[in-house]
Design an enzyme around this catalytic site. Structure first.
Site, mmCIF file in Angstrom:
data_model
loop_
_atom_site.group_PDB
_atom_site.id
_atom_site.type_symbol
_atom_site.label_atom_id
_atom_site.label_comp_id
_atom_site.label_asym_id
_atom_site.label_seq_id
_atom_site.Cartn_x
_atom_site.Cartn_y
_atom_site.Cartn_z
ATOM 1 N N LYS A 173 0.843 -1.184 0.000
ATOM 2 C CA LYS A 173 0.000 0.000 0.000
ATOM 3 C C LYS A 173 0.888 1.247 0.000
ATOM 4 C CE LYS A 173 0.623 2.043 3.188
ATOM 5 N NZ LYS A 173 1.906 2.705 3.631
ATOM 6 N N TYR A 258 -4.239 4.182 6.475
ATOM 7 C CA TYR A 258 -4.652 3.197 7.489
ATOM 8 C C TYR A 258 -5.954 3.627 8.157
ATOM 9 C CZ TYR A 258 -0.158 0.866 7.065
ATOM 10 O OH TYR A 258 0.918 0.172 6.583
HETATM 11 P P1 NDP Z 1 12.592 1.874 1.376
HETATM 12 O O1 NDP Z 1 13.013 3.168 0.830
HETATM 13 O O2 NDP Z 1 13.160 1.423 2.655
HETATM 14 O O3 NDP Z 1 12.873 0.705 0.310
HETATM 15 C C1 NDP Z 1 12.460 0.787 -1.021
HETATM 16 C C2 NDP Z 1 13.348 -0.105 -1.884
HETATM 17 O O4 NDP Z 1 12.872 -0.003 -3.206
HETATM 18 C C3 NDP Z 1 14.810 0.313 -1.933
HETATM 19 O O5 NDP Z 1 15.577 -0.220 -0.890
HETATM 20 C C4 NDP Z 1 15.226 -0.219 -3.269
HETATM 21 O O6 NDP Z 1 15.505 -1.599 -3.129
HETATM 22 C C5 NDP Z 1 13.966 -0.126 -4.107
HETATM 23 N N1 NDP Z 1 13.986 1.013 -5.043
HETATM 24 C C6 NDP Z 1 13.962 0.899 -6.387
HETATM 25 N N2 NDP Z 1 13.974 2.099 -6.958
HETATM 26 C C7 NDP Z 1 14.026 3.007 -5.963
HETATM 27 C C8 NDP Z 1 14.091 4.428 -5.932
HETATM 28 N N3 NDP Z 1 14.043 5.170 -7.055
HETATM 29 N N4 NDP Z 1 14.153 5.039 -4.734
HETATM 30 C C9 NDP Z 1 14.153 4.325 -3.602
HETATM 31 N N5 NDP Z 1 14.102 2.983 -3.575
HETATM 32 C C10 NDP Z 1 14.042 2.313 -4.743
HETATM 33 O O7 NDP Z 1 10.987 1.907 1.440
HETATM 34 P P2 NDP Z 1 10.029 1.026 2.340
HETATM 35 O O8 NDP Z 1 10.512 -0.355 2.388
HETATM 36 O O9 NDP Z 1 9.774 1.726 3.595
HETATM 37 O O10 NDP Z 1 8.645 1.127 1.487
HETATM 38 C C11 NDP Z 1 8.428 0.349 0.332
HETATM 39 C C12 NDP Z 1 6.918 0.210 0.087
HETATM 40 O O11 NDP Z 1 6.336 -0.439 1.205
HETATM 41 C C13 NDP Z 1 6.165 1.520 -0.072
HETATM 42 O O12 NDP Z 1 5.124 1.349 -0.999
HETATM 43 C C14 NDP Z 1 5.565 1.779 1.298
HETATM 44 O O13 NDP Z 1 4.383 2.552 1.275
HETATM 45 C C15 NDP Z 1 5.285 0.374 1.745
HETATM 46 N N6 NDP Z 1 5.310 0.247 3.194
HETATM 47 C C16 NDP Z 1 4.319 -0.454 3.799
HETATM 48 C C17 NDP Z 1 4.334 -0.647 5.147
HETATM 49 C C18 NDP Z 1 3.336 -1.540 5.778
HETATM 50 O O14 NDP Z 1 3.275 -1.575 7.001
HETATM 51 N N7 NDP Z 1 2.541 -2.281 5.011
HETATM 52 C C19 NDP Z 1 5.351 -0.030 6.013
HETATM 53 C C20 NDP Z 1 6.406 0.624 5.269
HETATM 54 C C21 NDP Z 1 6.371 0.768 3.914
HETATM 55 P P3 NDP Z 1 16.761 -2.268 -3.868
HETATM 56 O O15 NDP Z 1 17.967 -1.562 -3.334
HETATM 57 O O16 NDP Z 1 16.670 -3.689 -3.466
HETATM 58 O O17 NDP Z 1 16.576 -2.068 -5.340
#
Ligand code: NDP
Length: 433
Positions: A173, A258
């Site tokens: 989400k 949420y």
């Molecule tokens: P992060 O920034 O921690 O991680 C995102 C990952 O996406 C990066 O580590 C990278 O992985 C990849 N990525 C690819 N392109 C990009 C870019 N242009 N900029 C940044 N990252 C990129 O984010 P989160 O893990 O916090 O969030 C990811 C998703 O999960 C979002 O949609 C967020 O809303 C959702 N979320 C949901 C939660 C829940 O409780 N359900 C809680 C937190 C987030 P790599 O290095 O492997 O390519």
């Protein structure tokens, strides 16, 4: 037949804790097979379960049953796309508590990080892909579901690619950054005949489920007011969450969602009107592109008013309150990853009682992934399909419109209960009445 030695050993072990006792507990298979087993073959025990007789008095809560997961080869394989904070801190560890899902692939733009994570979780090199290689997932039969955990603006392309590679999709989400993208994602999965589920973990979390069940049963009386708050104080102004092109918005799509989704899921109704206001601290570099605080009121056909608020500039608070004519209920930390506390307040004779319901601790990420796994295995619509995400995208667009115009926005009337949801999970009380 058990040998004398085995029988004596069984008697000695009964009631003790440890792996050996499980060989002699109540099986779905014959005791003689268990007694002779030293190494357990996956195929032999398929469908078998283990349980223990109760040892506490009926006044006590029974202990947890063994989880009885499917044998690994029968679990539904998931590839996780995007190895960021949520994936590494919560999702990957949660596979350890899944019964029906297992991690079988990784997709990342950082090959060195992926190598480390693959070695930690035992994922073979050939099941690790860059984003450009996602089409190759088609050739990996061990991956049945692709779980998209990327920044919001990258969800659409990843979901479309996964569906085109013949995989079912679980998507974080908010589903997308606008309504059009959400529709494209649903269409791509429909055309490919693949399932699409949006990761609304609170709909699989046991305290939220219990409150929904009780509210719908009438236990709280006539529900008239809901109060939902989800706030956190953001740091780094350069992170993707503060960049509109990547996030789609500020606190609303990230944490306000949420409040919106949990309220809708509890009532099973859809709002008919929304009014909203937005406020951001001036000259704060974090809010050059996205909003800090959003306050919105939803009006539902039954007359319920829901006061919802989200913020990116306030200390964290994640509370959800439901006020009825006979009783009220509250979940403290309702939208957190863990630590939910469910309270019921009502008259008890000459006193006002506030009861805390202790439902035990269950990992909501594991429950959510297991739900997707069972939907795939049994060919059932997920409880939170793409249509549930699309409805939230439409409502968030209306919230922004109201804040911009300063006027209430009327919404289409939806009469069907749980109109955008699939059936509740078999092993959880989602929805209830
Ligand atoms: P992060 O920034 O921690 O991680 C995102 C990952 O996406 C990066 O580590 C990278 O992985 C990849 N990525 C690819 N392109 C990009 C870019 N242009 N900029 C940044 N990252 C990129 O984010 P989160 O893990 O916090 O969030 C990811 C998703 O999960 C979002 O949609 C967020 O809303 C959702 N979320 C949901 C939660 C829940 O409780 N359900 C809680 C937190 C987030 P790599 O290095 O492997 O390519």
């Amino acid at each position: 037949m058990l040998s004398d030695f085995d029988e004596k050993r069984r008697q000695l072990l009964t009631g003790s804790v440890g792996i050996a006792t499980s060989l002699y507990a109540t099986y779905g298979m014959a005791a003689t097979e268990a007694g002779s087993a030293t190494a357990v073959d996956e195929g032999e025990v398929a469908g078998g379960t283990v349980s223990f007789p109760a040892i506490d008095a009926p006044t006590e809560l029974p202990g947890n049953s063994p989880p009885n997961p499917d044998v690994p080869g029968q679990r539904v394989g998931f590839a996780v796309v995007g190895l960021g904070r949520l994936a590494l801190q919560n999702i990957l560890p949660a596979f350890g508590q899944c019964k029906h899902a297992r991690l079988t692939g990784l997709v990342s733009g950082d090959s060195e990080k992926m190598r480390v994570i693959a070695s930690q979780y035992g994922i073979p090199r050939e099941a690790c892909y860059s984003y450009k290689e996602m089409a190759r997932l088609r050739n990996n039969a061990a991956v049945q579901v692709v779980y998209v955990v990327l920044p919001n603006a990258l969800h659409r392309d990843a979901v479309v690619q996964a569906a085109q590679a013949g995989k079912h999709v679980l998507c974080e989400k908010p589903m997308a950054v606008n309504v059009d993208e959400a529709r494209e994602m649903i269409d791509a999965c429909r055309v490919a005949d693949r399932k699409l589920m949006i990761a609304y973990r609170c709909q699989y979390e046991v305290n939220n489920q219990e409150l929904a069940k009780r509210a719908r049963s009438g236990e709280l009386g006539d529900i008239q007011l809901i109060d939902a708050i989800n706030t956190q104080n953001q740091g780094d102004p350069t992170q993707w969450r503060q960049i509109k092109k990547l996030a789609g918005g500020g606190s609303l799509p990230d944490v306000g969602l949420y409040c919106l989704n949990t309220t809708r899921a509890l009532l099973g109704e859809e709002p008919i009107e929304v009014i909203a206001r937005i406020q951001s601290p001036e000259h704060d570099p974090r809010f050059k592109e996205v909003e800090a605080t959003v306050s919105f009121v939803l009006r539902f056909p039954s007359g319920v008013l829901a006061n919802c608020a989200s913020s990116y500039s306030l200390h964290e608070k994640r509370n959800f309150r439901v006020l009825g004519s006979k009783a009220s209920a509250e979940i403290a930390n309702a939208f957190g990853y863990e630590g939910q506390k469910l309270y019921l307040s009502r008259r008890d004779g000459e006193s006002e009682a506030r009861i805390e319901l202790n439902l035990g601790v269950k990992n909501q990420f594991s429950l959510e992934m297991d739900h997707m796994a069972l939907c795939v295995r049994n060919n059932v619509e997920p409880r939170t399909p793409g249509e549930e995400g699309l409805q939230d995208q439409m409502l968030m667009a209306a919230i922004y419109q109201s804040a911009e115009t300063g006027k209430p926005v009327s919404l289409p009337v939806v009469t069907r209960r749980d109109a955008f949801r699939g059936p509740p999970p078999d092993d959880g009380p989602v929805g209830g009445g």
